[in-house]
Design a protein around this motif. Structure first.
Motif, PDB file in Angstrom:
ATOM      1  N   ASN A  36       0.808  -1.209   0.000  1.00 34.42           N
ATOM      2  CA  ASN A  36       0.000   0.000   0.000  1.00 34.42           C
ATOM      3  C   ASN A  36       0.840   1.258   0.000  1.00 34.42           C
ATOM      4  O   ASN A  36       2.042   1.225   0.263  1.00 34.42           O
ATOM      5  N   ARG A  37       0.167   2.369  -0.268  1.00 34.49           N
ATOM      6  CA  ARG A  37       0.820   3.672  -0.206  1.00 34.49           C
ATOM      7  C   ARG A  37       1.193   3.978   1.234  1.00 34.49           C
ATOM      8  O   ARG A  37       0.525   3.579   2.170  1.00 34.49           O
ATOM      9  N   PRO A  45       3.426  11.273  -2.814  1.00 37.62           N
ATOM     10  CA  PRO A  45       3.015   9.887  -3.047  1.00 37.62           C
ATOM     11  C   PRO A  45       4.224   8.962  -2.976  1.00 37.62           C
ATOM     12  O   PRO A  45       5.256   9.223  -3.585  1.00 37.62           O
ATOM     13  N   GLN A  46       4.098   7.914  -2.183  1.00 43.28           N
ATOM     14  CA  GLN A  46       5.160   6.928  -2.076  1.00 43.28           C
ATOM     15  C   GLN A  46       4.553   5.628  -1.576  1.00 43.28           C
ATOM     16  O   GLN A  46       3.468   5.620  -1.013  1.00 43.28           O
ATOM     17  N   PHE A  47       5.284   4.535  -1.794  1.00 44.53           N
ATOM     18  CA  PHE A  47       4.824   3.227  -1.376  1.00 44.53           C
ATOM     19  C   PHE A  47       5.626   2.764  -0.166  1.00 44.53           C
ATOM     20  O   PHE A  47       6.781   3.138   0.007  1.00 44.53           O
ATOM     21  N   VAL A  68      11.052  -0.660  -4.847  1.00 45.18           N
ATOM     22  CA  VAL A  68      10.118   0.327  -4.311  1.00 45.18           C
ATOM     23  C   VAL A  68      10.824   1.674  -4.138  1.00 45.18           C
ATOM     24  O   VAL A  68      10.233   2.728  -4.415  1.00 45.18           O
ATOM     25  N   GLY A  69      12.083   1.650  -3.760  1.00 49.65           N
ATOM     26  CA  GLY A  69      12.854   2.892  -3.628  1.00 49.65           C
ATOM     27  C   GLY A  69      12.997   3.618  -4.960  1.00 49.65           C
ATOM     28  O   GLY A  69      12.892   4.853  -5.008  1.00 49.65           O
ATOM     29  N   ARG A  70      13.245   2.853  -6.040  1.00 51.45           N
ATOM     30  CA  ARG A  70      13.347   3.479  -7.374  1.00 51.45           C
ATOM     31  C   ARG A  70      12.025   4.117  -7.778  1.00 51.45           C
ATOM     32  O   ARG A  70      11.989   5.234  -8.295  1.00 51.45           O
ATOM     33  N   ILE A  71      10.924   3.415  -7.534  1.00 54.81           N
ATOM     34  CA  ILE A  71       9.606   3.959  -7.874  1.00 54.81           C
ATOM     35  C   ILE A  71       9.306   5.190  -7.033  1.00 54.81           C
ATOM     36  O   ILE A  71       8.829   6.209  -7.543  1.00 54.81           O
ATOM     37  N   ASN A  72       9.612   5.120  -5.735  1.00 57.46           N
ATOM     38  CA  ASN A  72       9.382   6.271  -4.854  1.00 57.46           C
ATOM     39  C   ASN A  72      10.206   7.476  -5.277  1.00 57.46           C
ATOM     40  O   ASN A  72       9.742   8.617  -5.194  1.00 57.46           O
ATOM     41  N   GLY A 140      -4.108   3.082 -10.286  1.00 60.05           N
ATOM     42  CA  GLY A 140      -4.184   4.506  -9.960  1.00 60.05           C
ATOM     43  C   GLY A 140      -3.143   4.941  -8.948  1.00 60.05           C
ATOM     44  O   GLY A 140      -3.363   5.887  -8.194  1.00 60.05           O
ATOM     45  N   LEU A 141      -2.020   4.247  -8.904  1.00 64.87           N
ATOM     46  CA  LEU A 141      -0.928   4.510  -7.967  1.00 64.87           C
ATOM     47  C   LEU A 141      -1.364   4.392  -6.509  1.00 64.87           C
ATOM     48  O   LEU A 141      -0.761   4.989  -5.624  1.00 64.87           O
ATOM     49  N   LEU A 142      -2.409   3.619  -6.251  1.00 64.44           N
ATOM     50  CA  LEU A 142      -2.854   3.420  -4.860  1.00 64.44           C
ATOM     51  C   LEU A 142      -2.043   2.350  -4.158  1.00 64.44           C
ATOM     52  O   LEU A 142      -1.861   2.393  -2.945  1.00 64.44           O
TER      53      LEU A 142
END
Length: 149
Positions: A36-37, A45-47, A68-72, A140-142
Motif C-alpha cells: 500500500n501507499r 506519493p510513495q509506497f 520500491v525505492g526506485r519507484i518512490n 491509480g498509484l494506490l
C-alpha cells in the motif's frame, strides 16, 4: 424503538495512517500481495518499503526495497515544484492548455518511467523468481501488486 442491526450506523472509514503497509488476497487462484501507499510524508506519493511476509523465500527484502525505492524516487522527483514546473504551468495556462496536447508533462513522464522500472525489474528479477509486479498505473498509484505465479 430499537434499530435493527442491518440499519446500524456504519463504522468510520480508516484514515490513511491506519491502513496496513501490506496485505494479500487470492484472485483467480493466484496469490496477490499488495504493498500500500505510505502516508508518512504529506503531499508526497510513495509506497511502503515494509517487506510482506508472503514473499519470504521467494525474494530478498533488499531487492524489493530497491525496486520500491526506485519507484518512490521517480514519484518524489515528479512531485517537486520548481521554476521549470511553474513556468510550464504558466505557459500551459496562456496557451489554453494546448501545450499539454503537444508536450508531455512531468506527471506523464513519471508514469512512463515507472512503467519502464516495473518492466525492467520484472524481466531481471521478479519473473525468474515466479513473481510479477503489476504496473501501478493500473491501480491509480494506490498500491503495488505483486502476483505470485
Amino acid at each position: 424503538m430499537t434499530t435493527p442491526a442491518s440499519y446500524a450506523a456504519p463504522q468510520r472509514p480508516m484514515s490513511p495512517q491506519e491502513h496496513p503497509a501490506t496485505s494479500s488476497h487470492v484472485a483467480n487462484s493466484r496469490l496477490i500481495v499488495r504493498i500500500n501507499r505510505s502516508y508518512g510524508i504529506p503531499d508526497t506519493p510513495q509506497f511502503s518499503t515494509q517487506f510482506p511476509p508472503e514473499l519470504a523465500g521467494r525474494l530478498q527484502p533488499d531487492v524489493l526495497a530497491g525496486t520500491v525505492g526506485r519507484i518512490n524516487e521517480v514519484l518524489r522527483k515528479a512531485g517537486t515544484v520548481g521554476i521549470e514546473s511553474s513556468f510550464r504551468t504558466v505557459l500551459s495556462c496562456l496557451s489554453c492548455f494546448l501545450l499539454d496536447a503537444c508536450v508531455k508533462g512531468a506527471g506523464t513522464k513519471a508514469l512512463d518511467e515507472i512503467s519502464a522500472v516495473v518492466r525492467d525489474e520484472n524481466e531481471k528479477t521478479y519473473i525468474p523468481a515466479g513473481l510479477e509486479m503489476v504496473d501501478p498505473k493500473r491501480t491509480g498509484l494506490l498500491h503495488l501488486d505483486i502476483v505470485v505465479q
